[in-house]
Scaffold this motif. Structure first.
Motif, PDB file in Angstrom:
ATOM      1  N   GLY A  60       0.834  -1.192   0.000  1.00 22.77           N
ATOM      2  CA  GLY A  60       0.000   0.000   0.000  1.00 22.77           C
ATOM      3  C   GLY A  60       0.869   1.243   0.000  1.00 22.77           C
ATOM      4  N   ASP A  61       0.292   2.384  -0.358  1.00 18.73           N
ATOM      5  CA  ASP A  61       1.032   3.649  -0.354  1.00 18.73           C
ATOM      6  C   ASP A  61       1.138   4.138   1.083  1.00 18.73           C
ATOM      7  OD1 ASP A  61       2.183   6.089  -0.754  1.00 18.73           O
ATOM      8  OD2 ASP A  61       0.515   6.938  -1.905  1.00 18.73           O
ATOM      9  N   LEU A  62       2.317   3.976   1.664  1.00 21.47           N
ATOM     10  CA  LEU A  62       2.501   4.262   3.086  1.00 21.47           C
ATOM     11  C   LEU A  62       2.988   5.678   3.357  1.00 21.47           C
ATOM     12  CD1 LEU A  62       4.089   0.866   4.211  1.00 21.47           C
ATOM     13  CD2 LEU A  62       1.686   1.555   4.215  1.00 21.47           C
ATOM     14  N   ASN A  63       3.596   6.326   2.354  1.00 22.05           N
ATOM     15  CA  ASN A  63       4.128   7.673   2.604  1.00 22.05           C
ATOM     16  C   ASN A  63       3.481   8.742   1.729  1.00 22.05           C
ATOM     17  OD1 ASN A  63       5.242   6.852   0.212  1.00 22.05           O
ATOM     18  ND2 ASN A  63       7.384   7.188   0.816  1.00 22.05           N
ATOM     19  N   GLY A  66       2.125   8.250  -3.829  1.00 18.19           N
ATOM     20  CA  GLY A  66       1.478   7.615  -4.963  1.00 18.19           C
ATOM     21  C   GLY A  66       2.080   6.309  -5.396  1.00 18.19           C
ATOM     22  N   PHE A  67       3.155   5.843  -4.726  1.00 22.38           N
ATOM     23  CA  PHE A  67       3.796   4.591  -5.074  1.00 22.38           C
ATOM     24  C   PHE A  67       3.463   3.536  -4.022  1.00 22.38           C
ATOM     25  CE2 PHE A  67       7.217   7.722  -6.568  1.00 22.38           C
ATOM     26  CZ  PHE A  67       6.537   7.958  -7.750  1.00 22.38           C
ATOM     27  N   VAL A  68       3.433   2.279  -4.443  1.00 20.22           N
ATOM     28  CA  VAL A  68       3.032   1.190  -3.557  1.00 20.22           C
ATOM     29  C   VAL A  68       4.235   0.692  -2.765  1.00 20.22           C
ATOM     30  CG1 VAL A  68       2.040  -1.121  -3.439  1.00 20.22           C
ATOM     31  CG2 VAL A  68       1.181   0.517  -5.123  1.00 20.22           C
ATOM     32  N   ASP A  69       4.143   0.770  -1.441  1.00 22.60           N
ATOM     33  CA  ASP A  69       5.208   0.352  -0.536  1.00 22.60           C
ATOM     34  C   ASP A  69       4.854  -0.998   0.095  1.00 22.60           C
ATOM     35  OD1 ASP A  69       6.432   3.017  -0.866  1.00 22.60           O
ATOM     36  OD2 ASP A  69       4.714   3.686   0.310  1.00 22.60           O
ATOM     37  N   ALA A  70       5.765  -1.509   0.931  1.00 24.45           N
ATOM     38  CA  ALA A  70       5.575  -2.832   1.524  1.00 24.45           C
ATOM     39  C   ALA A  70       5.790  -2.793   3.032  1.00 24.45           C
ATOM     40  CB  ALA A  70       6.539  -3.843   0.907  1.00 24.45           C
ATOM     41  N   PHE A  71       4.872  -3.442   3.773  1.00 25.83           N
ATOM     42  CA  PHE A  71       5.030  -3.677   5.210  1.00 25.83           C
ATOM     43  C   PHE A  71       5.219  -5.183   5.369  1.00 25.83           C
ATOM     44  CE2 PHE A  71       4.035  -1.823   9.512  1.00 25.83           C
ATOM     45  CZ  PHE A  71       4.285  -2.974  10.244  1.00 25.83           C
ATOM     46  N   ASN A  84       8.945   2.396  -1.842  1.00 28.16           N
ATOM     47  CA  ASN A  84       9.125   2.234  -3.282  1.00 28.16           C
ATOM     48  C   ASN A  84       9.424   3.586  -3.928  1.00 28.16           C
ATOM     49  OD1 ASN A  84       8.910   1.521  -5.971  1.00 28.16           O
ATOM     50  ND2 ASN A  84       6.791   0.830  -5.851  1.00 28.16           N
ATOM     51  N   ASP A  85      10.405   3.617  -4.839  1.00 26.09           N
ATOM     52  CA  ASP A  85      10.748   4.867  -5.515  1.00 26.09           C
ATOM     53  C   ASP A  85       9.890   5.137  -6.745  1.00 26.09           C
ATOM     54  OD1 ASP A  85      11.703   3.097  -7.402  1.00 26.09           O
ATOM     55  OD2 ASP A  85      13.758   3.861  -7.405  1.00 26.09           O
ATOM     56  N   ALA A 347       2.486 -10.712  -2.218  1.00 26.22           N
ATOM     57  CA  ALA A 347       1.483  -9.672  -2.422  1.00 26.22           C
ATOM     58  C   ALA A 347       1.675  -9.125  -3.822  1.00 26.22           C
ATOM     59  CB  ALA A 347       1.621  -8.570  -1.378  1.00 26.22           C
ATOM     60  N   LEU A 348       0.568  -8.728  -4.457  1.00 27.40           N
ATOM     61  CA  LEU A 348       0.585  -8.290  -5.845  1.00 27.40           C
ATOM     62  C   LEU A 348       0.110  -6.842  -5.957  1.00 27.40           C
ATOM     63  CD1 LEU A 348      -1.082 -11.420  -7.529  1.00 27.40           C
ATOM     64  CD2 LEU A 348       1.344 -10.999  -7.124  1.00 27.40           C
ATOM     65  N   ALA A 349       0.820  -6.063  -6.765  1.00 25.43           N
ATOM     66  CA  ALA A 349       0.423  -4.684  -7.074  1.00 25.43           C
ATOM     67  C   ALA A 349       1.336  -4.192  -8.183  1.00 25.43           C
ATOM     68  CB  ALA A 349       0.525  -3.778  -5.842  1.00 25.43           C
ATOM     69  N   ASP A 350       0.956  -3.103  -8.839  1.00 23.89           N
ATOM     70  CA  ASP A 350       1.812  -2.481  -9.841  1.00 23.89           C
ATOM     71  C   ASP A 350       2.909  -1.720  -9.109  1.00 23.89           C
ATOM     72  OD1 ASP A 350       3.012  -1.252 -11.963  1.00 23.89           O
ATOM     73  OD2 ASP A 350       1.346   0.103 -12.400  1.00 23.89           O
ATOM     74  N   LEU A 351       4.101  -2.259  -9.120  1.00 20.75           N
ATOM     75  CA  LEU A 351       5.204  -1.684  -8.348  1.00 20.75           C
ATOM     76  C   LEU A 351       6.080  -0.750  -9.169  1.00 20.75           C
ATOM     77  CD1 LEU A 351       6.274  -4.881  -6.361  1.00 20.75           C
ATOM     78  CD2 LEU A 351       4.655  -3.097  -5.686  1.00 20.75           C
ATOM     79  N   ASP A 352       6.051  -0.876 -10.506  1.00 20.54           N
ATOM     80  CA  ASP A 352       6.954  -0.077 -11.329  1.00 20.54           C
ATOM     81  C   ASP A 352       6.218   0.863 -12.275  1.00 20.54           C
ATOM     82  OD1 ASP A 352       5.929  -2.008 -12.950  1.00 20.54           O
ATOM     83  OD2 ASP A 352       7.844  -2.753 -13.694  1.00 20.54           O
ATOM     84  N   GLY A 353       4.902   1.019 -12.119  1.00 18.98           N
ATOM     85  CA  GLY A 353       4.156   2.005 -12.865  1.00 18.98           C
ATOM     86  C   GLY A 353       3.854   1.669 -14.301  1.00 18.98           C
ATOM     87  N   ASP A 354       3.906   0.383 -14.683  1.00 13.85           N
ATOM     88  CA  ASP A 354       3.620   0.030 -16.069  1.00 13.85           C
ATOM     89  C   ASP A 354       2.214  -0.532 -16.251  1.00 13.85           C
ATOM     90  OD1 ASP A 354       3.796  -2.481 -14.963  1.00 13.85           O
ATOM     91  OD2 ASP A 354       5.311  -3.242 -16.352  1.00 13.85           O
ATOM     92  N   GLY A 355       1.410  -0.542 -15.177  1.00 13.39           N
ATOM     93  CA  GLY A 355       0.046  -1.019 -15.256  1.00 13.39           C
ATOM     94  C   GLY A 355      -0.127  -2.501 -15.052  1.00 13.39           C
ATOM     95  N   ALA A 356       0.946  -3.243 -14.848  1.00 17.77           N
ATOM     96  CA  ALA A 356       0.879  -4.698 -14.685  1.00 17.77           C
ATOM     97  C   ALA A 356       1.151  -5.081 -13.240  1.00 17.77           C
ATOM     98  CB  ALA A 356       1.896  -5.377 -15.596  1.00 17.77           C
TER      99      ALA A 356
END
Length: 711
Positions: A60-63, A66-71, A84-85, A347-356
């Protein structure tokens, strides 16, 4: 556990860990243009995040950027937050959160300030609330309920607009209501007495209220509980499966508008798919997916076809599997085996901003990020053996021979049709194993050369798979514990361009031992063998069994204690046994000092074994340590020990294990551990040594070799 803890006792003194330190990631980001559609083909980003036993992860976006981070929930050790950068590259936020043997974590805004907070399920100590300040830094909130919780899910259970919590526990699952400020009160419910490993929430019966699906282990079938809207749950009465479920993911798998269930299971039950009739009652899809122990599962459309696919986390060495959904809730193995580590959760999410959707893997050791790239043009043929390693009891040879049958699946991951697909295999041997013949079992698809080396599989469309069943007839009259190895090497090719040749080859190795409970307990606990029954229809639905389960007449059960049997079935751990026999026979027994350690272990073996069987955390730490050390042990026995250097991290791992063991040990064993530590000096003194130097200082050499100190 004979031949096992003598390793762990000696390993403190020979300190042979192989470090997997984080290095700068390769420039994989440049290969990810924005807007690329998902292809369901995953690549390792090259990151190694942390070095704990990570049992759970949530994204989830923790900070707030707009990017998805990990706990990440760790056990043992503190929990971690990875930021996540935006390109899928993660860095630690620097916090160490708690130290309570955490098993799972869920994210949600618990106090209404718009930031994602965390609820952590702990097996030792209280469950813990962590409140986010908006920058991705967390402060400890409420601690409550010491129920050895294994999993947690969040949702508005009583329709008041606040996120409540439901916990999966060994003795009664519990519901806690959120007071609105991030503090929780017990609803007073205890949902069943099954040993629950996981829980997922969804509206299962179409009444608009969140119901609960519990995945249960230790023989308790999975259960479904209906919510009346006030957060009060009633048992639906369903008992699904045979009760070896480690995780559950919910989603509409057959596009009928109802929420179905995908179950990640341990032996003896494969992964299962349960289909919902719309009223919250489930029927078996009759699929049996995978032949390994699975720990976690997540659902997402990874191929871009609007169908929910399944990503499954498995035990070492089978990696993460990707299962493609045809839209009717029938799943095909994509042929990908991502990594060869012990993965507890994903866990699954778009981590690099390419929509996948990408994968964040919580591992026993460094966590990994797997990036989803579009399928390249061509026909990407991928090989998937039924497993990576087998350990077979020599008693299975019976009077003269043993037949081994193991499927190999070829899948076309590329967008183009593959034609003239040919699978070719060859066999190699080590030790005193003789091959009488090699052939292909009749369930094999295509046209197979009964000489045993080639199968012509014809044409494969995108996502299509074909399976061949190689058969090997073996014999051996060798003496001694370790008989030898047999390896099947396979390669596949077609007429079209293949963009990823690395997955066109694979190998499968069998290690043979003369194992009995009295004389070979290390192999007894860690061996496994897998045989599908001859004549299985189209190579599907074959059954797995352990040679010590007594489930087959092919291999002797050896009269093992039930506790060992249950432990092995639950963990499905694979350790490279030939290496440890060589360590004992070629290294330790070569000197009097080395033999002394073997004798010390044999004296205290029964007590050490009892502690490992009784303490799952101690067992996990022991196994993970062995898996991390194996490369350095290999260097020692192959004469390359000068190049294997001991690190502070490695010394800390074995020191931590012995500290845990000493905490539960008898006074006699505590004294032995203390005396050896005093005799050998501070563990830090071994940091920077080569493996050969440590060996020389501690047990010496049968032939004196020079020592070289590396500072």
């Amino acid at each position: 556990m004979k031949r096992f803890i003598y390793l762990l006792t000696i390993f403190l003194f020979i300190s042979l860990l192989a470090t997997a330190g984080a290095s700068a990631p390769p420039p994989w980001q440049a290969n990810h243009p924005a807007g690329v559609l998902a292809g369901g083909v995953f690549f390792d980003s090259g990151q190694a995040l942390g070095n704990a036993l990570s049992h759970g992860v949530v994204l989830g976006d923790l900070n707030g950027n707009g990017f998805v981070d990990a706990f990440v929930a760790n056990s043992p050790g503190p929990n971690e937050v990875w930021l996540n950068d935006g390109a899928g590259s993660f860095t630690s936020n620097g916090q160490s959160l708690g130290n309570s043997d955490s098993q799972a974590v869920a994210l949600g805004d618990l106090n209404g300030n718009g930031y994602l907070d965390a609820v952590v399920a702990n097996v030792n100590g209280l469950n813990q609330i962590w409140l986010n300040d908006g920058s991705g830094h967390f402060a400890a909130g409420q601690a409550f309920e010491a129920a050895n919780s294994r999993h947690v899910a969040l949702g508005d259970l009583n329709d008041n607009g606040r996120l409540d919590a439901i916990f999966a526990n060994p003795n009664g699952n519990t519901v806690w209501f959120n007071d609105g400020d991030g503090t929780f009160s017990d609803s007073g419910q205890s949902l069943g007495l099954f040993d629950s490993a996981a829980v997922a929430l969804a509206d299962l019966n179409g009444n608009g209220r969140l119901d609960a699906f519990f995945a249960n282990i230790a023989g308790g079938a999975d259960t479904v509980w209906f919510n009346d809207g006030s957060g009060v749950f009633s048992d639906s009465g369903q008992r699904l499966g045979i009760g070896w479920s480690n995780d559950v993911a919910l989603g509409d798998l057959n596009d009928n508008g109802f929420v179905d269930a995908f179950i990640a299971s341990s032996f003896p039950e494969p992964n299962l798919v349960w289909l919902n009739d719309g009223q919250g009652f489930f029927s078996d899809s009759l699929q049996r997916l995978g032949a390994t122990a699975s720990n976690g599962v997540a659902l997402a459309d990874v191929t871009g076809d609007n169908k929910l696919d399944a990503i499954v986390a498995n035990n070492y060495p089978d990696g993460i599997q990707v299962w493609f959904n045809d839209g009717h809730a029938f799943f095909a193995d994509s042929g990908q085996a991502l990594g060869q580590t012990l993965t507890y959760d994903i866990a699954l999410a778009d981590l690099d901003g390419d929509g996948a959707p990408d994968i964040f893997a919580a591992n026993a050791g460094a966590n990994q990020v797997w990036l989803n790239q579009a399928a390249a043009a061509g026909a990407d043929l991928a090989l998937t053996p039924s497993s990576r390693h087998y350990y077979v009891d020599y008693d299975g040879f019976g009077y003269s021979s043993l037949t081994i049958i193991s499927p190999i699946t070829v899948t076309n991951l590329g967008p183009d049709m593959a034609t003239n697909v040919a699978l070719q295999s060859s066999w190699s041997r080590l030790g005193q194993i003789e091959m009488l013949s090699a052939s292909w079992n009749p369930p094999s698809q295509g046209s197979c050369d009964q000489g045993g080396y080639t199968c012509d599989l014809g044409a494969l469309a995108h996502g299509a798979a074909a399976t061949a069943w190689p058969v090997l007839l073996l014999t051996s009259y060798a003496s001694g514990t370790y008989k030898g190895d047999v390896t099947l090497n396979s390669a596949v090719a077609g007429s079209e361009p293949d963009p990823y040749l690395a997955n066109n080859i694979t190998s499968l190795t069998w290690h043979f031992f003369d194992c009995t409970w009295a004389g070979c307990a290390l192999a007894t606990i860690f061996c496994r063998s897998t045989f599908p029954p001859i004549g299985a229809a189209a190579g599907r639905d074959y059954q797995r069994f352990d040679w010590f389960s007594g489930a087959s007449g092919l291999v002797a059960a050896s009269g093992l204690p039930r506790a060992i049997n249950q432990l092995r079935l639950a963990t499905d751990v694979v350790i490279h046994l030939p290496l440890y026999y060589r360590l004992r026979d070629e290294i330790l027994q070569s000197t009097a000092a080395g033999q002394r350690y073997i004798d010390l272990y044999n004296t205290h073996d029964p007590e050490i074994l009892s502690h490992l069987l009784a303490d799952e955390t101690l067992w996990d730490q022991a196994v993970t340590t062995l898996q991390l050390w194996q490369p350095n042990l290999q260097a020692l026995v192959t004469g390359e020990g000068d190049n294997a250097i001991i690190t502070a991290e490695q010394v800390a791992a074995i020191d931590g294990f012995l500290s845990q063991l000493s905490a539960v040990a008898s006074p006699e064993l505590q004294q032995v551990i203390a005396e050896e530590r005093a005799r050998l000096g501070p563990p830090a003194d071994y940091v920077g040594m080569s493996v050969n130097e440590a060996r020389g200082l501690i047990i010496g050499y049968s032939i004196k070799l020079p020592l070289v100190r590396r500072d």
